[in-house]
Design an enzyme around this catalytic site. Structure first.
Site, PDB file in Angstrom:
ATOM      1  N   PRO A 254       0.793  -1.239   0.000  1.00  0.00           N
ATOM      2  CG  PRO A 254       0.091  -0.903   2.207  1.00  0.00           C
ATOM      3  CD  PRO A 254       0.831  -1.874   1.324  1.00  0.00           C
ATOM      4  N   GLY A 255       2.121   1.198  -0.175  1.00  0.00           N
ATOM      5  CA  GLY A 255       2.878   2.423  -0.421  1.00  0.00           C
ATOM      6  C   GLY A 255       3.654   2.988   0.755  1.00  0.00           C
ATOM      7  CE  LYS A 257       9.078  -2.049   3.302  1.00  0.00           C
ATOM      8  NZ  LYS A 257       7.715  -2.650   3.218  1.00  0.00           N
ATOM      9  CG  ASP A 300       3.342  -9.851 -13.652  1.00  0.00           C
ATOM     10  OD1 ASP A 300       4.315  -9.842 -12.864  1.00  0.00           O
ATOM     11  OD2 ASP A 300       2.833 -10.892 -14.087  1.00  0.00           O
ATOM     12  CG  ASP A 318       8.460  -4.664   0.472  1.00  0.00           C
ATOM     13  OD1 ASP A 318       8.945  -5.684   0.993  1.00  0.00           O
ATOM     14  OD2 ASP A 318       7.623  -3.941   1.047  1.00  0.00           O
ATOM     15  CB  CYS A 371       7.623  -8.786   5.836  1.00  0.00           C
ATOM     16  SG  CYS A 371       6.204  -9.237   4.844  1.00  0.00           S
TER      17      CYS A 371
HETATM   18  C1  LIG Z   1       5.075  -6.922   0.628  1.00  0.00           C
HETATM   19  S1  LIG Z   1       3.835  -6.173  -0.277  1.00  0.00           S
HETATM   20  C2  LIG Z   1       4.523  -4.587  -0.557  1.00  0.00           C
HETATM   21  C3  LIG Z   1       4.446  -3.621   0.605  1.00  0.00           C
HETATM   22  C4  LIG Z   1       4.841  -2.212   0.210  1.00  0.00           C
HETATM   23  N1  LIG Z   1       6.160  -2.176  -0.375  1.00  0.00           N
HETATM   24  C5  LIG Z   1       4.807  -1.250   1.380  1.00  0.00           C
HETATM   25  O1  LIG Z   1       5.827  -0.971   1.997  1.00  0.00           O
HETATM   26  O2  LIG Z   1       3.726  -0.725   1.676  1.00  0.00           O
HETATM   27  C6  LIG Z   1       4.029  -6.966  -1.803  1.00  0.00           C
HETATM   28  C7  LIG Z   1       3.193  -6.378  -2.946  1.00  0.00           C
HETATM   29  O3  LIG Z   1       3.591  -7.055  -4.130  1.00  0.00           O
HETATM   30  C8  LIG Z   1       2.494  -7.056  -5.022  1.00  0.00           C
HETATM   31  N2  LIG Z   1       2.803  -8.045  -6.063  1.00  0.00           N
HETATM   32  C9  LIG Z   1       2.730  -9.395  -5.979  1.00  0.00           C
HETATM   33  N3  LIG Z   1       3.148  -9.962  -7.122  1.00  0.00           N
HETATM   34  C10 LIG Z   1       3.506  -8.943  -7.941  1.00  0.00           C
HETATM   35  C11 LIG Z   1       3.995  -8.883  -9.273  1.00  0.00           C
HETATM   36  N4  LIG Z   1       4.222  -9.988  -9.972  1.00  0.00           N
HETATM   37  N5  LIG Z   1       4.239  -7.670  -9.801  1.00  0.00           N
HETATM   38  C12 LIG Z   1       3.994  -6.537  -9.105  1.00  0.00           C
HETATM   39  N6  LIG Z   1       3.518  -6.537  -7.846  1.00  0.00           N
HETATM   40  C13 LIG Z   1       3.275  -7.725  -7.270  1.00  0.00           C
HETATM   41  C14 LIG Z   1       1.315  -7.361  -4.129  1.00  0.00           C
HETATM   42  O4  LIG Z   1       0.103  -6.920  -4.711  1.00  0.00           O
HETATM   43  C15 LIG Z   1       1.691  -6.576  -2.856  1.00  0.00           C
HETATM   44  O5  LIG Z   1       1.057  -5.326  -2.846  1.00  0.00           O
END
Ligand SMILES: C[S@@+](CC[C@H](N)C(=O)[O-])C[C@H]1O[C@@H](n2cnc3c(N)ncnc32)[C@H](O)[C@@H]1O
EC number: 2.1.1.176
Length: 427
Positions: A254-255, A257, A300, A318, A371
């Site tokens: 959700p942003g 970082k 993606d 992340d 995480c």
């Molecule tokens: C660990 S969370 C990110 C948390 C975010 N960086 C933060 O600090 O708020 C991982 C994110 O990766 C996204 N995600 C999963 N597979 C993905 C892909 N192939 N390409 C882009 N985003 C992806 C998910 O929707 C999720 O929002």
């Protein structure tokens, strides 16, 4: 559905455990049906039952004649709700018992009222078996596959990791240093009567003594502060973005970082991508509250059709992961994650890493983060990448030069479990 808190809790836990839905979606839906004054109680019961699920299941198994199945299955979860209150909450026994029994009616289990009453009374009468006699998943309230993986990875620390996962998580704040120094904001918190301490990590941050509603935080609506765990805050500092850098936050939603990087260096040209549209909308909400700007792309990260071909100075990955470092915040992870997921997650992580590496400028920095506490998603991932990518160089983060990245374990300095590895692309 009625407003009965125990009935709502039983249904919510049923949806998580039996239907595989996420607690962070089910609980707000249940809270929306409950009276506002019951919201915290509902949360405490749902989180508590999911934290102690194997142990409570064990208690119930010993007290019911035959397992409750089909239409009666929800009554099984009501029994867990009842026993959790009797074991772990300060509600007087008679109140917990009566309230739980009366939740049978709104759950359409009125015919089981007598049985529920009897089971809870028998539970109060029985003496508890010694914890050490129990199988490990019941003793530690974690799935067996996970206990085995943690034992293998951390033979000295596995018990303390499992017990940290059972704790209620603390609340950390990230001060928006565009508005206040940490010391300055700390004074505002003290004036508001919010007990806290300043923690010196890679930079200073704030740990509250107990969680508060964000509406009580001075300047929250104006974007002066955000809620973000201490471990997650390390990303912004480790990335070390410089003025006017072109930065990619890949997997951004959700942003948290994304916003931190922009707070630290507002002139950064930020591109934030995420595969989920719905989650990307939350990035925009956070940017708007904090008065920040980024280009958001729903894409993606294993593909590059979204990329305009311009190289980035810094990339934050992340990665999607098992989230096994944040079990104390999301105890449902223990039951939703399956052992097989780890291999498929590791595959996607490596795929994303290799794909976005081509988007990094020579001399640029890529910060890999998860995480997770599982080496397959962390250290092993980076070792594989380094072995296959001669132009990638690992930058040490910890004082131990043998470490491949920085593994933070849950509750280390009060933080969530997290992993960071910093890579530089040789010129
Ligand atoms: C660990 S969370 C990110 C948390 C975010 N960086 C933060 O600090 O708020 C991982 C994110 O990766 C996204 N995600 C999963 N597979 C993905 C892909 N192939 N390409 C882009 N985003 C992806 C998910 O929707 C999720 O929002």
């Amino acid at each position: 559905m009625s407003k009965n808190v125990r009935a709502l809790a039983a249904k919510c836990i049923f949806n998580v455990v039996d239907k595989g839905r996420s607690l962070s979606e089910e609980l707000p839906a249940a809270q929306a049906l409950a009276a506002e004054k019951d919201s915290a109680l509902l949360q405490e019961i749902c989180y508590g039952v999911i934290r102690y699920l194997p142990e409570l299941e064990f208690d119930v198994r010993h007290l019911v004649d035959k397992p409750l199945k089909g239409k009666q299955r929800v009554a099984h979860f009501l029994l867990l709700v009842g026993i959790y209150q009797l074991k772990y909450m300060r509600i007087p026994d008679h109140a917990a018992l009566n309230e739980t029994v009366s939740a049978a009616k709104p759950l359409k289990q009125f015919h089981l009222k007598g049985m529920i009453n009897g089971v809870l009374r028998n539970f109060l009468r029985q003496s508890e078996p010694s914890q050490t006699e129990l199988p490990e998943p019941i003793q530690y309230n974690h799935p067996g596959w996970f206990i085995n993986k943690i034992k293998a990875a951390y033979p000295e620390k596995w018990q303390s990791i499992l017990s940290a996962n059972q704790e209620k998580p603390p609340m950390w704040l990230r001060v928006n240093t565009q508005h206040h120094s940490v010391e300055n904001y700390s004074k505002l918190l003290s004036d508001a009567g919010i007990d806290h301490s300043i923690k010196q990590m890679l930079s200073s941050t704030i740990l509250l003594s107990s969680p508060v509603d964000v509406s009580k935080l001075p300047g929250f609506e104006q974007g002066h502060v955000s809620v973000q765990d201490g471990a997650a805050q390390q990303a912004g500092w480790l990335l070390e973005s410089q003025a006017n850098d072109k930065v990619l936050d890949c997997c951004a939603a959700p942003g948290g970082k994304t916003c931190h990087v922009l707070e630290l260096a507002p002139s950064v040209e930020m591109t934030a991508i995420d595969i989920e549209d719905k989650r990307l909308a939350r990035v925009q909400e956070n940017l708007t509250r904090l008065g920040l700007d980024a280009t958001l792309i729903s894409a993606d990260a294993t593909t590059n059709s979204w990329w305009d071909g311009e190289l980035f100075d810094r990339i934050l990955l992340d990665a999607p992961c098992s989230a096994t470092g944040v079990i104390r915040r999301h105890p449902d992870i223990k039951w939703l994650r399956k052992s097989d997921d780890i291999d498929s997650l590791a595959k996607i992580q490596q795929e994303i890493l290799q794909n976005i590496w081509q988007m990094l400028k020579p001399g640029g920095t890529l910060l890999y983060a998860t995480c997770s506490v599982l080496p397959d998603e962390n250290k092993a991932q980076i070792e594989t990448f380094l072995a296959n990518t001669p132009e990638a160089k690992l930058v040490p983060i910890t004082d131990n030069s043998n470490d491949i990245g920085w593994q933070i374990l849950p509750d280390e300095e009060g933080m969530d479990g997290f992993y960071y590895a910093k890579l530089i692309k040789n010129n």
